[in-house]
Design an enzyme around this catalytic site. Structure first.
Site, mmCIF file in Angstrom:
data_model
loop_
_atom_site.group_PDB
_atom_site.id
_atom_site.type_symbol
_atom_site.label_atom_id
_atom_site.label_comp_id
_atom_site.label_asym_id
_atom_site.label_seq_id
_atom_site.Cartn_x
_atom_site.Cartn_y
_atom_site.Cartn_z
ATOM 1 N N HIS A 34 0.818 -1.231 0.000
ATOM 2 C CA HIS A 34 0.000 0.000 0.000
ATOM 3 C C HIS A 34 0.850 1.279 0.000
ATOM 4 C CE1 HIS A 34 -3.429 -2.490 0.293
ATOM 5 N NE2 HIS A 34 -4.207 -1.728 1.006
ATOM 6 N N HIS A 77 -4.085 -0.656 -4.031
ATOM 7 C CA HIS A 77 -5.304 -0.007 -3.528
ATOM 8 C C HIS A 77 -5.317 1.399 -4.116
ATOM 9 C CE1 HIS A 77 -8.467 1.645 -1.182
ATOM 10 N NE2 HIS A 77 -8.483 0.703 -0.251
ATOM 11 N N HIS A 119 -12.725 -5.432 -4.611
ATOM 12 C CA HIS A 119 -12.773 -4.633 -3.380
ATOM 13 C C HIS A 119 -13.503 -3.316 -3.671
ATOM 14 C CE1 HIS A 119 -11.088 -2.112 -0.116
ATOM 15 N NE2 HIS A 119 -10.951 -3.257 0.544
ATOM 16 N N GLU A 163 -14.099 -7.821 1.079
ATOM 17 C CA GLU A 163 -14.748 -6.493 1.189
ATOM 18 C C GLU A 163 -15.144 -6.013 -0.200
ATOM 19 O OE1 GLU A 163 -11.370 -4.453 2.975
ATOM 20 O OE2 GLU A 163 -12.272 -4.734 4.956
ATOM 21 N N GLU A 210 -19.159 -1.859 3.431
ATOM 22 C CA GLU A 210 -18.195 -1.033 4.165
ATOM 23 C C GLU A 210 -18.545 0.453 4.069
ATOM 24 O OE1 GLU A 210 -14.129 -1.981 3.233
ATOM 25 O OE2 GLU A 210 -13.395 -0.149 4.189
ATOM 26 N N CYS A 219 -9.756 2.632 8.802
ATOM 27 C CA CYS A 219 -10.003 3.404 7.580
ATOM 28 C C CYS A 219 -11.340 4.138 7.617
ATOM 29 C CB CYS A 219 -9.934 2.498 6.360
ATOM 30 S SG CYS A 219 -11.069 1.107 6.422
ATOM 31 N N CYS A 220 -12.388 3.492 8.139
ATOM 32 C CA CYS A 220 -13.714 4.106 8.063
ATOM 33 C C CYS A 220 -13.859 5.328 8.955
ATOM 34 C CB CYS A 220 -14.803 3.079 8.356
ATOM 35 S SG CYS A 220 -14.833 1.729 7.156
#
Lengths: 673, 673
Positions: free
Chosen positions: B157, B207, B271, B323, B339, B414-415
Site C-alpha cells: 500500500h 489499492h 474490493h 470487502e 463497508e 479506515c472508516c
C-alpha cells in the site's frame, strides 16, 4: 435346467479355479438360498415378471438392440443417445441370469441366447465391442472420439461397456453353465490385455467397473493377466496433470477419482457411482493380491463416507451437478441427489468391506442402504423408477436435481437396469462363512444350504422382518458339530450404535436384545457387531433373537446445519417419512416435539403391506390472507421411506423440526381452505 | 485567519492553474456555502468537536504518530499493525483542513503544523515517505517487502499512502494557503514521476487512490506529469497474467480491478473501496483529457453497479470475504458487508459522474447513499463507528462479516478517518454550475455564494429536509439576469423513477411535485431529472418546491430472491428500518401487509430528532414450548436506517415480509415470556 444343478456360485464369485489368496470370508451364494420371505420374494417376483421383461422390451423399442444389429453390419446410424447404452442390455441379461438361477425359465434362456448371438455378431474380429463405433468407424457419435479409447476418460465409456459386459457374461455363465456370452467377454478382455499395460496404452478408466468385471473373469478363468490389468487400471489413476488449485471437480480430477493415486485417496469423492465401483474394485484386488495399501485407502475412504457424506437413509452422492459426493458434511435436504445406482454401488462395496474385515458395521450400512435409499429407487409396480432419491419434497420448492415423482425409463437408463440386476441377487448377501464361523447378516425368511468343514448345514429363518424384531433361526447340521453362529446384532438395536458420529439416537433404548437357544435365554459375547453363539450344534437347534423394535428418534451431528433441531424416525432397519397422502395434503408443516409418543400398526393393504408410525403432533397453518399463522394438533402418519411416491405427487419429509422455529414457512405454507 | 479569505475552492478542485479541459460542470466550493441546517450542522459540529479530535488523539495513542517520529530517526520498530496506518493521520488532517476552512481555529492550525513537521521529518531525502520501511529498511514489516514498491500490488500500500497524503496536502493547502504539507506531497509526487512510467517501473497500484491524489496535485500545480502518471497507473491495470479460469477473485485479478484493462471493464468488481477510487480517478482523468474510452467504461460500470449490485439503502460491497462486490444480484441481507468507506467512495464517484453528465440520477444515488448507508457508519455520538453496515440483525443469526453494534476505532481504522474527512465536505455537494445553469442538488438550509457570468448570486435554502418536503429557495443575483435554475427533483418524488430496475415503488404516488415562483404555480420542464426554471432572475425571487413525502413501499427485482415478497420503507430520501428498541424487543418477527397504513411523526427527542413511521402490523409469536405459534397485532415503529444501533444491541430489519410465510422463523423466534 439340469445344468444348473452343478453350479453353486455367487454374485461376488466362488469360481471354478479358486485362487489361494482371497477374501478371508466367503459369501454363501444366493443360489444356495431359497426365500419364503414376504418382503423380498414379492420384490424379486415383481422384478422377474415386470422389471426384467420391461427392460428387455425397452432395450428393443429404444433401439439399443438395433445398435448391435447395425454394428454387426457396420452400417446405419447409432440410434440412441449415449454410447454406453449398450450396457442396459448387459445389465438386464445379468439380472435375468440371476433370476434364471433360482427360477428356471426355458423361454427366457432362449431369449438370452438370441440376444447373445446379436451381441456376438457386433463384436469386431479382434474382440472390440462397442456399437457406437462399429456402426460407422468414421462417424461415430461425438462422445466416442475418432479413434478407439482416446475419449475413454471423458466420455466414450468404452471400458465401462466392457466392465458391464464382463459382469453380465460371468453371471450368465455361472447361472447357465453356457459359454456363449463368456467367450465374447473373454475375447474382449484379451483385447484389453493386448492393448493396455505398463508398456502399452495407459488410461485411467473414465467410469470405473471394468476393474470389477476383469476380477470376475479372473475368478472364472484363473488367468492372472485379467487381475493384473484390473490392478493396472486402478494404479493409472492420479497420473494425469490437473489444475490442482481449481475447485471445479472436472478441472481438478476429483470427478473421476483421478486427482491423486488411489493409495493416497482418503475421501469419498467425485461421481458417486464411479467411486463405489472403484472402491469395490480396489477391495477385490486387495483381497486377491493382499495389497495393504489399497486396504488402508479404502478403510479411510469408508470412514469418510460413512462419517461425513452419507444421508440418514443410506443414500450417497449429495450433489446433482456431477452426480457426486459433496464436501464433508455437505448433505443438503432440499437438493439431495442420491442416485439409485450409487446406493447399489454402496451395497457392492460394503459387502466387500465386510468380506475383508468381518465387521457387522459394513452390513449395518448395507442394510440401511438396501431397505431405504436403494429400494426407494423402484416403485411398487416394478416399472417406475427414481434416478435420484429426494430427502424432502415441498410444494413451494423446486430444483432441477430433484424428482417429485417416479418415471419409466430415462434416456440414460442406468438406474432401472441396475435395479433389475441387484434385486434378484439379494439372497447372496444374507450369509457368509469362514472356517467354522457362519455369519448371519440379513434377516430374511427362507432356507440356506451351507457347507461347513465339508458337512452340510441347513439354516432356516422364520420371521416377519423388517416389521417385526422376533427372529427365529433353525440350524440343522447333517451331523452335530462345533460351529460359531455369528448373528449380526444391528447397530440400531444397540444404544448409540451408529457406525459414525454423523447421526445418533436421541434417547436410550428401553429394550435390550435377547437371545434364546432352544427356548433358554443364553449369555453371549459380542464380537465386531455379532452375537457369537459357539457350541456343538445339533440338528434343529433353534435360536430366537428379539430385536427391540421401538420407534427411534435420530438426530444429526451439529455439523449438518440443515438437520439442526430436527428428528428423523427409525424403526428396525427402516427409516420413515411423512408423505402428503397420509397427512392432510402436506408434510413440510409438521412439528415432531421431543416428547412425542408413537404407536405402530401394520397395514397389510397399504403400499403392499407396511408398518406405519402414528403420533399426535403439531402443524402450522397460515390463513388465506397470508398474514395469520397458528399451530394445530394433528395426527402424523409416517410410512417407510422406500414406499413414498407410489400414490401420486406431493410433499414428503424425512427430517422433522422438533420446534416450530425450525420450520421453513416458505416451503411449508399450508393455507386453510 | 486572514489567509482564508482568498481561498474559495473545492473538494473536487477549482485550482490556481485551471486547465482548459475539465468537467463541463463545476461544483460550487463547500467554502462558498454556509449552513444553517439542523440535520447537517449538528453532524458537522459533532465531527469537528468529537470525531476529529478523537481521531488525532487516537493517532497518537496507537503509535501512528510515533511511527513517523521513528521513521525520521530510522530506528525503532513499526508499532502499529498495517503499513497503511500512516493514512489515518493524512485523512484526519484532510478532515481538519475542511473544518478549518469554515471554522477558523488557530490552535487546530498550529497542531496541524506540528504534525506536518513530524511528517516532513519522516520523508527520505529523495521524497519517499512510508514509515514502515523508513523506520528500518532492512526489517520492514512483512507486508512492505524487502525493497520499495515490490509488494505494492499485494500488500505494501505504498502508493495508497501517497494518494491519501496528496489528498490531505491539497486540502490543507487550499484551506490554509500554507505550502508546508503541499511541498512534502509534491516532493513525493516528483519521486513517483521519476520512478514510474512507460520506460520506468510499471505497477498497477494495489489499492487505488494515488490516481485521484495526483489529479489533485495537477489541478494545483498545472504540472502535466502528475496527470500523465495518474493515467499511466490506470492504464497499467489488466496487464498482469492471472488464472483467468479461477473463480477466486485473488487469483483472477478481479479483487484489484486488474483482470482486464480498465477500458474493457464493464462490471463493478472486486474490493469496493478500491473500485470506487479507481472509477473516480478514471472520471477525473476522462474529464481532464477527454478520454472517451474511460467514459464509456465507467458509464457501463455505473449501470452495472446501480442496476445489479447496490443495496436498497445505497450501500455497496455485499461480500465480506474481500470487502468486495459480489456477482450480479448477489445482495444477501443476512451477511451484507457494505463497508462505510465504500459508501464514501460511491459519493466521490457519483459526484464526478454528475459533473461529467449533468444528470440528476447520479445525485439520486449520491443522496440515497449519503443519507442512509454512509451516515449509518458513524454513531450519533461521533465516536462510535460501523465498519460494515448490516441489512438485518437477528438474535439467532451471527456471522463474522456483520457488526451487531458500533465500536470505537478498529485496528484498521479506515472508516472512522474517512468519515472525518467526508462529513465537513458535504456542503460542497449541494450546488454546481455551468455557464448560466445553476444546479441545486442537495436540499440543505443555508446560503451559497455563486458566481455566474462574473456576477454574484446568493442562493438561500430554507427547509426542514429530509423530514419535510416543503423546500424554499431565495435567489438573489447582484443584478437581474437570465439564469437556468435547475432543481433536482429526486427520483423518489416521481412515480417509478428509481435509476435502475433493481427496486421499484409498489404503488403510484398520490401526490405530485409542485413548484411556485414568488407564490405562483409555474409550469416547468424536466431535463435529466432537473426542473429547469429559466427566467430573468431578480433579487429575492422565491422558489417553493413541494416534494411529496408520503411513505413509499419499495419492492425488489425478482432477481433478488432474498427480498422476495418483502417490502422496504422509504420516506423522502430516507430508508427506514425497524429496530428492537421500538418494537417490543424484536424486529425479525414483523409482517408488513400490502395494505398497511402508515402515519408519520417527528420526534425531536428521539435520536437527535427523527421522523418515525408507525403502522398497525402483525408479528408472529412462538410460545415457550417452542411448539405453538400465533400471529398478533402490534404497532410497528420504524426509524431512519442511519440511526440504528445508537441505543444498544438488538434486532434490526430493513426488508419486511408482506406475508407470514416469508418470515424466517429460526431467526425471528419470539418466545412469549
Amino acid at each position: 435346467m439340469k445344468k444348473l444343478s452343478f453350479v453353486f456360485f455367487v454374485l461376488i464369485g466362488i469360481e471354478a479355479n479358486a485362487q489361494k489368496q482371497d477374501y478371508p470370508i466367503q459369501p454363501v451364494a444366493f443360489t444356495n438360498v431359497k426365500l419364503t420371505d414376504h418382503f423380498w420374494t414379492s420384490r424379486i417376483e415383481t422384478n422377474r415378471t415386470v422389471t426384467i421383461p420391461a427392460s428387455f422390451e425397452r432395450c428393443k423399442t429404444t433401439g439399443r438392440v438395433k445398435n448391435f444389429e447395425m454394428a454387426a453390419e457396420h452400417k446405419g446410424k447409432f440410434c440412441t443417445v449415449y454410447p454406453f447404452d449398450d450396457t442396459d442390455i448387459y445389465k438386464t441379461i445379468e439380472g435375468a441370469s440371476y433370476s434364471l438361477a433360482v427360477h428356471p425359465d426355458e423361454k427366457l434362456q432362449t431369449y438370452l441366447d438370441s440376444l447373445i448371438t446379436i451381441i456376438g455378431n457386433a463384436q469386431e474380429p479382434d474382440g472390440y465391442l462397442y456399437t457406437a463405433r462399429s456402426i460407422d468407424p468414421l462417424h461415430p457419435i461425438s462422445a466416442a472420439g475418432p479413434e478407439r479409447w482416446i475419449n475413454e476418460q471423458s466420455s466414450s465409456h468404452e471400458l465401462y461397456n466392457c466392465g458391464h459386459m464382463f459382469e453380465a457374461a460371468a453371471a450368465h455363465y455361472m447361472a447357465t453353465g453356457k459359454r456363449n456370452f463368456l467367450n465374447i467377454a473373454l475375447k474382449n478382455a484379451d483385447l484389453l490385455v493386448r492393448t493396455f499395460g505398463p508398456d502399452k496404452k495407459h488410461v485411467a478408466p473414465g467410469h470405473e467397473i471394468v476393474e470389477m468385471g476383469l476380477v470376475r473373469l479372473y475368478r472364472i478363468t484363473g488367468k492372472r493377466a485379467y487381475l493384473d490389468l484390473a490392478k493396472f487400471f486402478i494404479d493409472e489413476r492420479g497420473k494425469k496433470q490437473y489444475n490442482k488449485k481449481s475447485k471445479n471437480v472436472f478441472e481438478n480430477g476429483v470427478y473421476w477419482q483421478d486427482d491423486k493415486p488411489v493409495i493416497e485417496q482418503d475421501e469419498a469423492e467425485g461421481h458417486a457411482v464411479r467411486a463405489m465401483y472403484l472402491y469395490s474394485g480396489m477391495a477385490d484386488v486387495a483381497a486377491l493380491t493382499g495389497d495393504k495399501q489399497y486396504l488402508a485407502a479404502i478403510d479411510k475412504i469408508w470412514d469418510n463416507m460413512v462419517g461425513k457424506k452419507m444421508y440418514v437413509q443410506g443414500s450417497i452422492g449429495a450433489v446433482g451437478d456431477g452426480e457426486r459426493f459433496g464436501d464433508n458434511y455437505e448433505l443438503p435436504n432440499t437438493t439431495a441427489y442420491n442416485e439409485t445406482c450409487a446406493a447399489i454401488g454402496s451395497v457392492f462395496w460394503n459387502q466387500r468391506m465386510f468380506l475383508l474385515h468381518g465387521d457387522a458395521k459394513y452390513i449395518d450400512v448395507l442394510e440401511k442402504t438396501l431397505y431405504n435409499g436403494l429400494i426407494s429407487g423402484v416403485g411398487l409396480d416394478g416399472k417406475s423408477f427414481f434416478y435420484t432419491n429426494a430427502m424432502q419434497i415441498q410444494d413451494n420448492f423446486n430444483h432441477p436435481d430433484i424428482e417429485r415423482e417416479r418415471s419409466g425409463w430415462f434416456t440414460c437408463s442406468c438406474c432401472p437396469t441396475n435395479v433389475a440386476r441387484l434385486i434378484p441377487s439379494v439372497p447372496g448377501y444374507m450369509y457368509a462363512q469362514n472356517g467354522k464361523d457362519i455369519y448371519v447378516n440379513l434377516f430374511i425368511s427362507g432356507t440356506a444350504n451351507v457347507t461347513v468343514n465339508n458337512s452340510k448345514v441347513k439354516i432356516t429363518q422364520q420371521n416377519n422382518y423388517p416389521w417385526n424384531g422376533d427372529l427365529a433361526f433353525t440350524v440343522a447340521p447333517s451331523k452335530a458339530m462345533d460351529m460359531n453362529v455369528r448373528i449380526r446384532i444391528p447397530g440400531w438395536a444397540q444404544n448409540e450404535a451408529i457406525p459414525s458420529d454423523l447421526y445418533r439416537y436421541q434417547h436410550q433404548n428401553n429394550e435390550n436384545v435377547t437371545i434364546k437357544i432352544n427356548g433358554e435365554p443364553v449369555q453371549y459375547h459380542m464380537e465386531k457387531g455379532y452375537a457369537v453363539l459357539a457350541k456343538k450344534w445339533k440338528k434343529n437347534d433353534r435360536i430366537e433373537v428379539n430385536l427391540p423394535m421401538e420407534v427411534r428418534r435420530v438426530t444429526a451431528n451439529a455439523k449438518l446445519p440443515n438437520d439442526d433441531n430436527k428428528v428423523a424416525l427409525q424403526r428396525g432397519p427402516m427409516m420413515y417419512c411423512a408423505e402428503w397422502k397420509d397427512n392432510f395434503g402436506k408434510a413440510a408443516n409438521i412439528i415432531v416435539p421431543e416428547n412425542t409418543k408413537f404407536t405402530t400398526q401394520y397395514e397389510g393393504d397399504l403400499l403392499n403391506g407396511v408398518t406405519v408410525l402414528k403420533a399426535d403432533v403439531k402443524s402450522v397453518v397460515i390463513d388465506d390472507s397470508g398474514q395469520n399463522i397458528h399451530t394445530k394438533n394433528q395426527t402424523l402418519t409416517a410410512i417407510p421411506y422406500y414406499a413414498w411416491a407410489n400414490r401420486g405427487k406431493g410433499e414428503m419429509m424425512v427430517w422433522f423440526p422438533q420446534q416450530v422455529k425450525y420450520i421453513d414457512l416458505l416451503t411449508s405454507e399450508n393455507t386453510v381452505k
